[in-house]
Design an enzyme around this catalytic site. Structure first.
Site: not given
Ligand code: S3P
Length: 418
Positions: A13, A157, A305, A336
Site C-alpha cells: 500500500k 512517521s 501496522d 487501535r
Molecule cells: C504509512 C506510514 C505509517 C503507517 C501507515 C502507512 C506510509 O503511518 O502506519 O499505514 O505509507 O507512509 P505514520 O507515518 O503515521 O507512522
C-alpha cells in the site's frame, strides 16, 4: 486447522501510493506494474486526477504521463481522501508547494486524525493551513514557493517525513528531516531510483533540489503488512506450511517477522532480488509453539501496522504480550489500543489498555463472540486470523471494511485453510 499453499498477497500500500504520486510529478511516462487496487489507492488516484493528472483506472500494468514538478492544476472540487491518511498527508506536502489552494476532506475516521504534525513543518516552510475544527479534516492548504527546512519530527512517521520531502522536491529547495528512529523509507528509495539526490544517515534524510524526476519503472512488491496475516495464521496453525512470494522485505517493514521469531515462530525470509530500490523475497512459515514477548518503543516503527495482529496472535497462542511506547496506535484508522482490547475482551480473552500500549494475559481460551472492527481494516483482518487459526466462532461485523487495503482477504483466507 491446517494450512497449505503459496500466496502472493496484493501490492504494498505505501509503495502503491508513492508510485502514483511520484509518477505524476516525473517528466515523461512511468510504468507501474502490480499496483494494489484497494480503496485507499483509489483515493490517491482520484485526488491526482482532480489535480489534472491523467491516471488510468488501476490495473496490472499502468502507464502514467507525469506533469513535471510544478505541473498540477488548481482542483475544482475538494480533494476527497476517503479513509487514507497517507493520501492526505503526502498530497498536502505536494499541494503546499503549488501556487494554488485545495480543500482536503475525508470520511469520519480520517476527519478525526491529527494533521498538525504536517501543518507545522509545512507552515514553517511558508504554506498556509486552515482548519474548520481542531486539526482534522476538512483542511485547506494554500501553497506557495516554500523555503528550505531542517526539521526534527520528534517521533517516527513516514507520512510526516514524506510530506516534507515532497514539499521540498516540488519547491526545489533542500530539506532535511531527522526522526527518533527511522520510519519506513519508501519515499527516499523511490526518489533515488528516479534520479533524485538523497542522502541517508541512519535516522536522518536530506533531499537536495532537483530540476526534474526521471520516469519510474516499478513492479510493486507484495505488502508485508498484508503478508503478516498469513504468517500469523501459519504460526498458529496445527500443521502445514505457507509460502508467501514476492514480499517487500525492506528492513523498515519487517518488525513483525522478527517479533514472531523472538516468540519462537518458524518464519524464514529469503531475499531474492531488488527492484525500484526495494528488497523483495520469499517468506516461509510453519506452525510453532509460541512464547511470551514484549514490544518496546524502539521496535514500534517497524511493526506499527501489525500490532493489532500481534495482540491477536498472543491471545491465540495463549501467551503474554506487553506493548509499550505505541501511543501512535490511538490515532490510526481507529483507536487501535481500545479497539483491540475491547474486541479481545468481547471474545473472551484477557487484555488491558495501557496509556501507550496494551497487555494480553496468558492462558488458553475458547474464543466466541462478535467483534466491532470500528470500520478499521486491520482490526477486522486481525480478528479474522484469530478466528480461523483457533477454529473459534468469532463473528466480524462489517467484514467488507478490509477493502481499504486488501479487498480479496476473505477469499485468500478461505483458499489457504480449505
Ligand atoms: C504509512 C506510514 C505509517 C503507517 C501507515 C502507512 C506510509 O503511518 O502506519 O499505514 O505509507 O507512509 P505514520 O507515518 O503515521 O507512522
Amino acid at each position: 486447522m491446517i494450512v497449505a499453499g503459496t500466496i502472493r498477497v496484493p501490492g504494498d500500500k505505501s509503495i502503491s501510493h508513492r508510485s502514483l504520486i511520484l509518477s505524476s510529478l516525473a517528466d515523461g511516462e512511468s510504468t507501474v506494474r502490480a499496483i494494489l487496487d484497494s480503496e485507499d489507492i483509489r483515493s490517491t488516484a482520484s485526488v491526482l486526477r482532480e489535480l489534472g493528472v491523467q491516471i488510468p483506472p488501476l490495473s496490472e500494468t499502468m502507464r502514467i504521463r507525469g506533469l513535471g514538478l510544478r505541473g498540477l492544476r488548481q482542483p475544482r472540487e475538494a480533494l476527497d481522501c476517503g479513509n487514507s491518511g497517507t493520501t492526505t498527508r503526502l498530497m498536502a506536502g505536494v499541494v503546499a508547494a503549488h501556487p494554488f489552494s485545495a480543500r482536503f476532506i475525508g470520511d469520519p475516521s480520517l476527519s478525526r486524525r491529527p494533521m498538525k504534525r504536517i501543518a507545522e513543518p509545512l507552515s514553517y516552510m511558508g504554506a498556509q493551513f486552515e482548519f474548520e475544527h481542531g486539526d482534522g479534516l476538512p483542511m485547506t492548504v494554500r501553497g506557495v514557493d516554500l523555503r528550505s527546512v531542517d526539521w526534527d519530527t520528534g517521533g517516527s512517521s513516514a507520512q510526516v517525513k514524506s510530506a516534507i520531502l515532497l514539499a521540498g522536491l516540488v519547491s526545489a529547495v533542500e530539506v532535511r528531516v531527522t526522526e527518533k528512529s527511522l520510519s519506513r523509507d519508501h519515499t527516499e528509495r523511490m526518489l533515488e531510483a528516479m534520479g533524485a539526490d538523497v542522502e541517508n544517515d541512519s535516522n536522518q534524510v536530506c533531499l537536495r533540489p532537483a530540476s526534474r524526476l526521471h520516469p519510474l519503472e516499478i513492479k510493486v512488491p507484495a505488502d508485508p503488512s498484508s503478508a503478516a496475516f498469513f504468517v500469523a495464521l501459519a504460526s498458529l496453525a496445527a500443521a502445514g506450511e505457507l509460502t508467501l512470494t514476492d514480499v517487500c522485505l525492506n528492513p523498515t517493514r519487517t518488525g513483525f517477522f522478527q517479533a514472531l521469531r523472538r516468540m519462537g515462530a518458524n518464519v524464514e525470509e529469503t531475499r531474492v532480488m531488488s527492484s525500484g530500490g526495494e528488497e523483495i523475497g520469499t517468506v516461509r512459515v510453519s506452525p510453532a509453539e509460541l512464547k511470551s514477548t514484549r514490544i518496546t518503543a524502539e521496535q514500534v516503527p517497524s511493526i506499527i501496522d501489525e500490532l493489532p495482529l500481534l495482540a491477536c496472535v498472543a491471545a491465540g497462542a495463549g501467551v503474554e504480550l506487553e506493548i509499550t511506547g505505541a501511543a501512535e496506535l490511538r490515532v490510526k484508522e481507529s483507536d487501535r489500543i481500545s479497539a483491540v482490547v475491547q474486541n479481545l475482551r468481547a471474545v473472551g480473552a484477557q487484555a488491558d489498555e495501557l496509556p501507550e500500549g496494551l497487555r494480553v494475559s496468558a492462558g488458553r481460551r475458547r474464543f466466541a463472540g462478535t467483534i466491532d472492527p470500528h470500520r478499521d481494516h486491520r482490526i477486522a483482518m486481525a480478528f479474522g486470523i484469530l478466528s480461523a487459526a483457533t477454529e473459534n466462532r468469532i463473528v466480524i461485523q462489517d467484514p467488507q471494511c478490509v477493502a481499504v487495503s486488501y479487498p480479496g482477504f476473505w477469499e485468500d483466507l478461505r483458499r489457504v485453510t480449505a
